[in-house]
Enzyme design. Structure first.
Site, PDB file in Angstrom:
ATOM      1  N   ARG A   6       1.015  -1.183  -0.072  1.00  0.00           N
ATOM      2  CA  ARG A   6       0.014  -0.030   0.096  1.00  0.00           C
ATOM      3  C   ARG A   6       0.806   1.477  -0.054  1.00  0.00           C
ATOM      4  NH1 ARG A   6      -4.138   0.199   4.710  1.00  0.00           N
ATOM      5  NH2 ARG A   6      -2.928  -1.351   5.968  1.00  0.00           N
ATOM      6  N   HIS A  26      -8.367  -9.414   7.704  1.00  0.00           N
ATOM      7  CA  HIS A  26      -7.173  -8.589   7.910  1.00  0.00           C
ATOM      8  C   HIS A  26      -7.547  -7.247   7.277  1.00  0.00           C
ATOM      9  CE1 HIS A  26      -3.298  -7.302   8.480  1.00  0.00           C
ATOM     10  NE2 HIS A  26      -2.949  -7.397   7.291  1.00  0.00           N
TER      11      HIS A  26
HETATM   12  O1  TXD Z   1      -0.401  -8.983   7.478  1.00  0.00           O
HETATM   13  C1  TXD Z   1      -0.041  -8.954   6.247  1.00  0.00           C
HETATM   14  N1  TXD Z   1      -0.623 -10.042   5.493  1.00  0.00           N
HETATM   15  C2  TXD Z   1       0.308  -7.673   5.462  1.00  0.00           C
HETATM   16  C3  TXD Z   1       1.066  -8.252   4.176  1.00  0.00           C
HETATM   17  C4  TXD Z   1       1.424  -7.167   6.222  1.00  0.00           C
HETATM   18  C5  TXD Z   1       2.191  -6.102   5.362  1.00  0.00           C
HETATM   19  C6  TXD Z   1       2.351  -6.149   3.916  1.00  0.00           C
HETATM   20  N2  TXD Z   1       1.336  -7.081   3.207  1.00  0.00           N
HETATM   21  C7  TXD Z   1       1.509  -7.355   1.988  1.00  0.00           C
HETATM   22  O2  TXD Z   1       2.853  -8.023   1.527  1.00  0.00           O
HETATM   23  C8  TXD Z   1       1.690  -5.958   1.111  1.00  0.00           C
HETATM   24  O3  TXD Z   1       0.685  -5.219   0.911  1.00  0.00           O
HETATM   25  C9  TXD Z   1       2.330  -6.817  -0.138  1.00  0.00           C
HETATM   26  O4  TXD Z   1       1.264  -7.066  -0.914  1.00  0.00           O
HETATM   27  C10 TXD Z   1       3.158  -8.069   0.220  1.00  0.00           C
HETATM   28  C11 TXD Z   1       4.411  -7.525   0.170  1.00  0.00           C
HETATM   29  O5  TXD Z   1       4.712  -6.345   0.925  1.00  0.00           O
HETATM   30  P1  TXD Z   1       6.475  -5.794   0.805  1.00  0.00           P
HETATM   31  O6  TXD Z   1       6.384  -4.676   1.665  1.00  0.00           O
HETATM   32  O7  TXD Z   1       7.366  -7.017   0.819  1.00  0.00           O
HETATM   33  O8  TXD Z   1       6.219  -5.271  -0.576  1.00  0.00           O
HETATM   34  P2  TXD Z   1       7.384  -4.976  -1.672  1.00  0.00           P
HETATM   35  O9  TXD Z   1       8.640  -4.480  -0.964  1.00  0.00           O
HETATM   36  O10 TXD Z   1       6.857  -4.113  -3.128  1.00  0.00           O
HETATM   37  O11 TXD Z   1       8.083  -6.468  -2.405  1.00  0.00           O
HETATM   38  C12 TXD Z   1       7.068  -7.067  -3.117  1.00  0.00           C
HETATM   39  C13 TXD Z   1       7.866  -7.777  -4.200  1.00  0.00           C
HETATM   40  C14 TXD Z   1       8.865  -6.830  -5.120  1.00  0.00           C
HETATM   41  O12 TXD Z   1      10.137  -6.988  -4.982  1.00  0.00           O
HETATM   42  C15 TXD Z   1       8.188  -7.179  -6.485  1.00  0.00           C
HETATM   43  O13 TXD Z   1       9.225  -7.195  -7.679  1.00  0.00           O
HETATM   44  C16 TXD Z   1       7.876  -8.853  -6.286  1.00  0.00           C
HETATM   45  O14 TXD Z   1       7.172  -8.657  -5.005  1.00  0.00           O
HETATM   46  N3  TXD Z   1       7.158  -9.136  -7.233  1.00  0.00           N
HETATM   47  C17 TXD Z   1       6.911 -10.265  -7.703  1.00  0.00           C
HETATM   48  N4  TXD Z   1       7.637 -11.418  -7.247  1.00  0.00           N
HETATM   49  C18 TXD Z   1       7.086 -12.655  -7.926  1.00  0.00           C
HETATM   50  N5  TXD Z   1       6.407 -12.805  -9.059  1.00  0.00           N
HETATM   51  C19 TXD Z   1       5.632 -11.696  -9.514  1.00  0.00           C
HETATM   52  N6  TXD Z   1       4.933 -11.801 -10.446  1.00  0.00           N
HETATM   53  C20 TXD Z   1       6.001 -10.486  -8.854  1.00  0.00           C
HETATM   54  N7  TXD Z   1       5.502  -9.291  -8.989  1.00  0.00           N
HETATM   55  C21 TXD Z   1       6.086  -8.458  -8.077  1.00  0.00           C
END
Ligand code: TXD
Length: 310
Positions: free
Chosen positions: A83, A176
């Site tokens: 977010r 959540h």
């Molecule tokens: O309590 C909970 N479940 C939540 C979850 C708590 C905090 C964050 N929450 C969610 O976790 C957040 O809303 C995101 O949907 C995820 C990951 O959070 P993060 O802070 O790690 O996000 P980032 O730093 O943007 O990392 C996401 C990575 C990024 O490096 C992208 O390149 C990668 O996801 N990405 C992918 N990886 C694999 N395959 C695909 N298709 C892909 N697309 C993006």
């Protein structure tokens, strides 16, 4: 006996902390997977070069190829957008849905025997999506949310009372999001019900802060959402599975009749061990709490309906 292989799908903020915690606690060999070239490889190399300083033996790898997660015992999925200020978790649905579909196929094809912890938001819809697309049994697909929401609630209670965080337990159930349900009777301080120690208005304020805790961090960081506490929450679940600890934790589990719910992933207390979600525990609630829980379930149902046909 070989160390367990743990695939981390998503090498961003949470993924990096997951790899660090898994390697440095010697929970297994992490393989960071991401679609961004070089990101997982660079993070893995950096972590591996730090290992001698902690005496941690683990094989830490990064990859852009699904074939490198082959045979993983445990998979933790954080792939997806996080977010930005002003966004709700539900706003991430469309983008993260298409990502989760890709990820589910990649994990199904390369780590078909793995137990999977989904973290990506909107969590209740994303874990449901993974379960539907992968075809994995429900005990091997679990969502991380309640452990984080419970940790936040526990922290706020500990700060208010000036007591150790070690002595505060609590369960936050339901979806959540803003409709989550901190179950007050499950909150104790060394077994003492928190309602004996805190006035109702203070408890109500802590409940509200818990519901908005994710957004509070997003508003401060501005560039993303919380990532250390979510990672540590997923690690607590991972450790319960890897060490067969039979922990009782609040997790997003597929309900098939429990709590009168069928066919949805919702945050409930469950027993986590080598078999993944080994048992869902049905906890009694007051009529008022049950009303809040049912409303939260309806929010999850509406969110899942937005997924359309998977
Ligand atoms: O309590 C909970 N479940 C939540 C979850 C708590 C905090 C964050 N929450 C969610 O976790 C957040 O809303 C995101 O949907 C995820 C990951 O959070 P993060 O802070 O790690 O996000 P980032 O730093 O943007 O990392 C996401 C990575 C990024 O490096 C992208 O390149 C990668 O996801 N990405 C992918 N990886 C694999 N395959 C695909 N298709 C892909 N697309 C993006």
């Amino acid at each position: 006996m070989a160390r367990k292989k743990i695939a981390l799908i998503g090498g961003g903020n949470i993924g990096g902390v997951l790899a660090e915690q898994i390697a440095y606690r010697e929970l297994g060999d992490p393989v960071l997977f991401d679609v961004v070239e070089g990101l997982p490889q660079g993070k893995a190399l950096d972590l591996a070069e730090g290992a001698p300083l902690l005496g941690a033996d683990a094989r830490i790898r990064g990859t852009n190829e699904y074939r490198d997660i082959a045979g993983a015992d445990l998979v933790i999925i954080t792939a997806g957008l996080a977010r930005k200020p002003g966004m709700s978790r539900d706003d991430l649905l469309k983008t993260n849905l298409s990502i989760m579909k890709q990820v589910a196929i990649g994990v199904r094809d390369h780590a078909p025997a793995a137990t999977v912890i989904v973290v990506s938001n909107p969590l209740d819809a994303m874990v449901y999506t993974f379960h539907q697309i992968s075809g994995f049994p429900k005990n091997r697909v679990v969502g991380m949310a309640g452990v984080l929401d419970s940790a936040r609630f526990r922290a706020f209670v500990a700060w208010e009372l000036g007591v150790s965080v070690e002595d505060v337990t609590a369960l936050v159930l339901g979806g959540h999001g803003d409709t989550m349900v901190p179950l007050i009777p499950t909150c104790t301080v060394s077994g003492i019900p928190v309602s004996q120690l805190l006035a109702k208005d203070r408890l109500d304020a802590i409940v509200e802060r818990t519901k908005g805790a994710g957004g509070e961090v997003v508003a401060l960081l501005k560039t993303g959402s919380a990532f250390v506490s979510p990672a540590l929450s997923a690690i607590e679940m991972a450790e319960a599975i890897l060490k067969d600890k039979k922990r009782v934790l609040a997790c997003a589990c597929l309900l098939e009749g429990e709590y009168g719910v069928r066919g949805l992933y919702v945050g409930v207390p469950c027993v986590l061990g080598a078999g993944g979600v080994e048992k869902v525990l049905e906890v009694e609630m007051s009529p008022a709490e049950r009303k809040l829980f049912d409303a939260s379930v309806e929010h999850v149902r509406a969110l899942v309906q937005q997924l359309g046909t998977l």
